[in-house]
Design an enzyme around this catalytic site. Structure first.
Site, PDB file in Angstrom:
ATOM      1  N   GLU A 120      50.389  49.347  44.893  1.00 42.90           N
ATOM      2  CA  GLU A 120      51.200  48.288  44.281  1.00 42.90           C
ATOM      3  C   GLU A 120      50.351  47.033  44.269  1.00 42.90           C
ATOM      4  OE1 GLU A 120      55.256  48.519  45.877  1.00 42.90           O
ATOM      5  OE2 GLU A 120      54.725  50.532  46.531  1.00 42.90           O
ATOM      6  N   CYS A 138      53.784  38.525  44.333  1.00 45.90           N
ATOM      7  CA  CYS A 138      53.277  39.280  43.183  1.00 45.90           C
ATOM      8  C   CYS A 138      54.209  39.085  42.000  1.00 45.90           C
ATOM      9  CB  CYS A 138      53.156  40.739  43.544  1.00 45.90           C
ATOM     10  SG  CYS A 138      54.659  41.397  44.228  1.00 45.90           S
TER      11      CYS A 138
HETATM   12  P1  NAD Z   1      44.295  42.112  49.489  1.00 50.33           P
HETATM   13  O1  NAD Z   1      44.040  43.118  48.418  1.00 50.33           O
HETATM   14  O2  NAD Z   1      43.245  41.128  49.764  1.00 50.33           O
HETATM   15  O3  NAD Z   1      44.587  42.860  50.877  1.00 50.33           O
HETATM   16  C1  NAD Z   1      45.611  43.804  51.007  1.00 50.33           C
HETATM   17  C2  NAD Z   1      45.294  44.730  52.157  1.00 50.33           C
HETATM   18  O4  NAD Z   1      44.121  45.492  51.833  1.00 50.33           O
HETATM   19  C3  NAD Z   1      44.975  44.002  53.457  1.00 50.33           C
HETATM   20  O5  NAD Z   1      45.563  44.720  54.528  1.00 50.33           O
HETATM   21  C4  NAD Z   1      43.462  44.084  53.526  1.00 50.33           C
HETATM   22  O6  NAD Z   1      42.965  44.023  54.840  1.00 50.33           O
HETATM   23  C5  NAD Z   1      43.201  45.439  52.923  1.00 50.33           C
HETATM   24  N1  NAD Z   1      41.851  45.663  52.395  1.00 50.33           N
HETATM   25  C6  NAD Z   1      40.964  44.735  51.971  1.00 50.33           C
HETATM   26  N2  NAD Z   1      39.840  45.339  51.536  1.00 50.33           N
HETATM   27  C7  NAD Z   1      40.024  46.679  51.680  1.00 50.33           C
HETATM   28  C8  NAD Z   1      39.239  47.829  51.387  1.00 50.33           C
HETATM   29  N3  NAD Z   1      38.017  47.730  50.851  1.00 50.33           N
HETATM   30  N4  NAD Z   1      39.757  49.048  51.642  1.00 50.33           N
HETATM   31  C9  NAD Z   1      40.993  49.176  52.162  1.00 50.33           C
HETATM   32  N5  NAD Z   1      41.779  48.119  52.472  1.00 50.33           N
HETATM   33  C10 NAD Z   1      41.303  46.891  52.227  1.00 50.33           C
HETATM   34  O7  NAD Z   1      45.683  41.407  49.119  1.00 50.33           O
HETATM   35  P2  NAD Z   1      46.434  40.246  49.903  1.00 50.33           P
HETATM   36  O8  NAD Z   1      45.714  38.977  49.686  1.00 50.33           O
HETATM   37  O9  NAD Z   1      46.756  40.673  51.279  1.00 50.33           O
HETATM   38  O10 NAD Z   1      47.820  40.212  49.100  1.00 50.33           O
HETATM   39  C11 NAD Z   1      47.992  39.536  47.903  1.00 50.33           C
HETATM   40  C12 NAD Z   1      47.964  40.501  46.726  1.00 50.33           C
HETATM   41  O11 NAD Z   1      48.965  41.493  46.899  1.00 50.33           O
HETATM   42  C13 NAD Z   1      48.291  39.816  45.413  1.00 50.33           C
HETATM   43  O12 NAD Z   1      47.418  40.311  44.412  1.00 50.33           O
HETATM   44  C14 NAD Z   1      49.722  40.258  45.132  1.00 50.33           C
HETATM   45  O13 NAD Z   1      50.087  40.244  43.780  1.00 50.33           O
HETATM   46  C15 NAD Z   1      49.710  41.631  45.698  1.00 50.33           C
HETATM   47  N6  NAD Z   1      51.068  42.094  46.009  1.00 50.33           N
HETATM   48  C16 NAD Z   1      51.630  43.060  45.232  1.00 50.33           C
HETATM   49  C17 NAD Z   1      52.928  43.482  45.483  1.00 50.33           C
HETATM   50  C18 NAD Z   1      53.574  44.546  44.645  1.00 50.33           C
HETATM   51  O14 NAD Z   1      54.604  45.054  45.051  1.00 50.33           O
HETATM   52  N7  NAD Z   1      53.023  44.917  43.514  1.00 50.33           N
HETATM   53  C19 NAD Z   1      53.645  42.909  46.528  1.00 50.33           C
HETATM   54  C20 NAD Z   1      53.030  41.928  47.316  1.00 50.33           C
HETATM   55  C21 NAD Z   1      51.737  41.538  47.052  1.00 50.33           C
END
Ligand code: NAD
Length: 519
Positions: free
Chosen positions: A287, A321
């Site tokens: 997501e 998001c």
């Molecule tokens: P992010 O992608 O930076 O991090 C999300 C998670 O992924 C964290 O736990 C992070 O540690 C982990 N991560 C980072 N690099 C990784 C890798 N290489 N492999 C595996 N895991 C890794 O996102 P964020 O800043 O925590 O959250 C904000 C983003 O989330 C925004 O883009 C927002 O739109 C999205 N979001 C989407 C939804 C939805 O339901 N579609 C809901 C909430 C947030």
């Protein structure tokens, strides 16, 4: 017997008793800050000397807790522990698994304000936003418990075949890598974990680096309900190290990720590569981001539309998001809506949300976000007309505060109209007419949420068919989906088309076994 699922009501903070209870929760949580937290693998608490701090974004010098900097080897151990635990947990009856969720929901409800207070301190939510985040976490547990019970009873859906006794069983997949974001640090983390466990899977949970404290408290809540060791393993550390290894590990069966487009795409690629010794094709439930739009046509109630645009754009500082970071206004109403949107925005209060429920917007999450949003504000200055905001807010404690910012006259293909900023920045876009507005709304690579303000039946019907987003709203804001009421998830680069809080979500965490026994 279970009562029907109902979303958890929100707290009314105008009531002095509620306000006082929340203040007490804030004081209680504050008194316990500064501890060091271990990894928890196979039920064993593993403290590390290499730690990182989780800080309050309103006062970055305030350390909320220290968390272990896990490594790829820890990710291996945690995945192996989860694999071991899966051998027995998978056979736990669905009703028993559901009870863990129901008990955890009841306990979170009892300690509701404590969880919300953690959200205020760790991610800077306002009281109301924190309360809604915790309510959503409770909802996910209540809802998925009931959905699992429904799914467990699926054999009646089969066509009768004489001489055979038939079953359709939704069995678990295996070890799940659960990787949530920080922005719904309770709800999304608890929701993805609850779905994983109730479906009979085991998991390695790795909270975002910005919100490990709330993650630890949710994990602890589940452990306290008596989950067997190894069913829920807790790992902290850099996403690109521990998260990446969890995704890659051959014993990982599926990935439940919510986060940015960039990381989601990377996970999709890595997970699709079959590793030596891997016996399955990993499933990726991803997501991702959004560039969501609120459209206003010439028939709309303009005052309502302006309110909806402001709430969609600036609730939790645009760090959702689902945030409506584009407002697409047909030219007949562009000036009138713009005026009202700017006025409402200038009345918003920004500050340290722990002080009072009246503070509408807190800081952005961290220095990296702060810098990124500032860069987008600079870009916006070259792409549109700055109508309000654009400044940082200096505080004695160097919190990451940014004023709600609006750019007018933005080209639909401008960067601030196409890229997810994830902060309090709104682009106003002028459309010639409704046709044009709908075209602009769909002209992004995302497809998460959208709203249309209109009194025209024809426009509403057309938008129902053609506005290509996973969550579409009419005459209301584009944020605030409720579990079970508005199943949530987007199209295109917003993810893999899953619907969290919907009746088909648990299918993503299970596989169907079709059984026939000759009588
Ligand atoms: P992010 O992608 O930076 O991090 C999300 C998670 O992924 C964290 O736990 C992070 O540690 C982990 N991560 C980072 N690099 C990784 C890798 N290489 N492999 C595996 N895991 C890794 O996102 P964020 O800043 O925590 O959250 C904000 C983003 O989330 C925004 O883009 C927002 O739109 C999205 N979001 C989407 C939804 C939805 O339901 N579609 C809901 C909430 C947030």
């Amino acid at each position: 017997m279970l009562p029907p699922y109902r979303p958890e009501p929100f707290t009314d903070f105008t009531q002095p008793a509620n306000r006082q209870a929340f203040e007490q929760a804030l004081a209680k949580v504050t008194a316990s800050l500064g501890q060091t937290y271990p990894l928890v693998i196979g039920g064993e608490r593993i403290p590390l000397s290499d730690v990182f701090p989780s800080v309050n974004p309103a006062r970055p010098s305030q350390v909320l807790g220290y968390f272990a900097n896990g490594t790829a080897e820890h990710a291996d151990r945690a995945t192996e522990a989860a694999y071991e635990a899966f051998k027995t947990w998978q056979y736990t009856p669905p009703a028993e698994r559901a009870r863990y969720l129901l008990n955890a929901a009841a306990e979170m409800r009892r300690r509701k304000h404590e969880f919300s207070a953690l959200l205020v301190l760790e991610v800077g939510k306002s009281w109301a936003e924190a309360d809604a985040d915790t309510a959503e976490a409770i909802d996910f547990m209540e809802y998925y418990a009931r959905q699992m019970l429904r799914l467990a009873d699926s054999s009646h859906l089969l066509t009768h075949w004489a001489g055979e006794q038939l079953q359709l069983a939704y069995i678990p997949l295996g070890v799940g890598a659960v990787i949530p974001p920080w922005n719904f640090a309770n709800a999304i983390l608890a929701g993805m974990t609850a779905a994983t466990l109730v479906a009979g899977n085991t998991c390695v949970l790795k909270p975002a680096e910005q919100s490990p404290l709330i993650g630890y408290h949710v994990a602890e809540l589940f452990w306290r309900m008596g989950l067997p060791a190894g069913v829920l393993n807790f790992l902290t550390g850099p996403g690109e190290v521990v998260g990446a290894r969890m995704v890659e590990h051959p014993l990982t069966r599926f990935i439940a990720f919510t986060g940015s487009r960039a990381v989601g795409v990377q996970i999709y690629e890595v997970a699709s590569r079959v590793q030596p010794g891997q016996k399955w094709l990993k499933r990726s439930i991803l997501e991702m981001g959004g560039k969501d739009a609120v459209v206003v046509d010439e028939t709309a109630d303009l005052a309502e539309a302006a309110k909806g645009i402001v709430a969609s754009a600036f609730g939790f500082g645009g760090q959702k998001c689902s945030a409506g970071s584009r407002a697409i206004l047909v030219q007949d109403v562009y000036d009138a809506v713009t005026k009202q949107v700017v006025e409402l925005t200038e009345a918003l209060t920004v500050g340290d949300t722990s002080i009072s429920p009246e503070v509408y917007m807190g800081p952005v999450i961290d220095q990296e976000s702060y810098d990124r949003i500032r860069r987008y504000i600079d870009i916006g200055a070259t792409e549109g007309e700055l109508l309000t905001g654009g400044h940082i807010i200096e505080t004695d404690e160097n919190g990451y505060f940014i004023q709600p910012t609006i750019f007018g006259g933005v080209d639909p293909r401008a960067r601030i109209a196409q890229e997810e900023i994830f902060g309090p920045v709104l682009a106003l876009i002028r459309a010639q007419d409704f046709d044009h507005a709908l075209h602009i709304a769909n002209d992004t690579e995302y497809g998460l949420t959208g709203a249309l303000y209109s009194q025209s039946r024809a426009h509403i019907e057309r938008a129902m068919r053609e506005f290509h987003v996973g969550n579409l709203y009419f005459n209301r804001k584009c944020t605030g989906a409720l579990v079970g009421v508005n199943p949530f998830g987007g199209f295109n680069m917003s993810g893999t088309d899953s619907k969290a809080g919907g009746p088909d979500y648990l299918l993503l965490f299970t596989q169907a076994k079709s059984i026939a026994e000759k009588l």
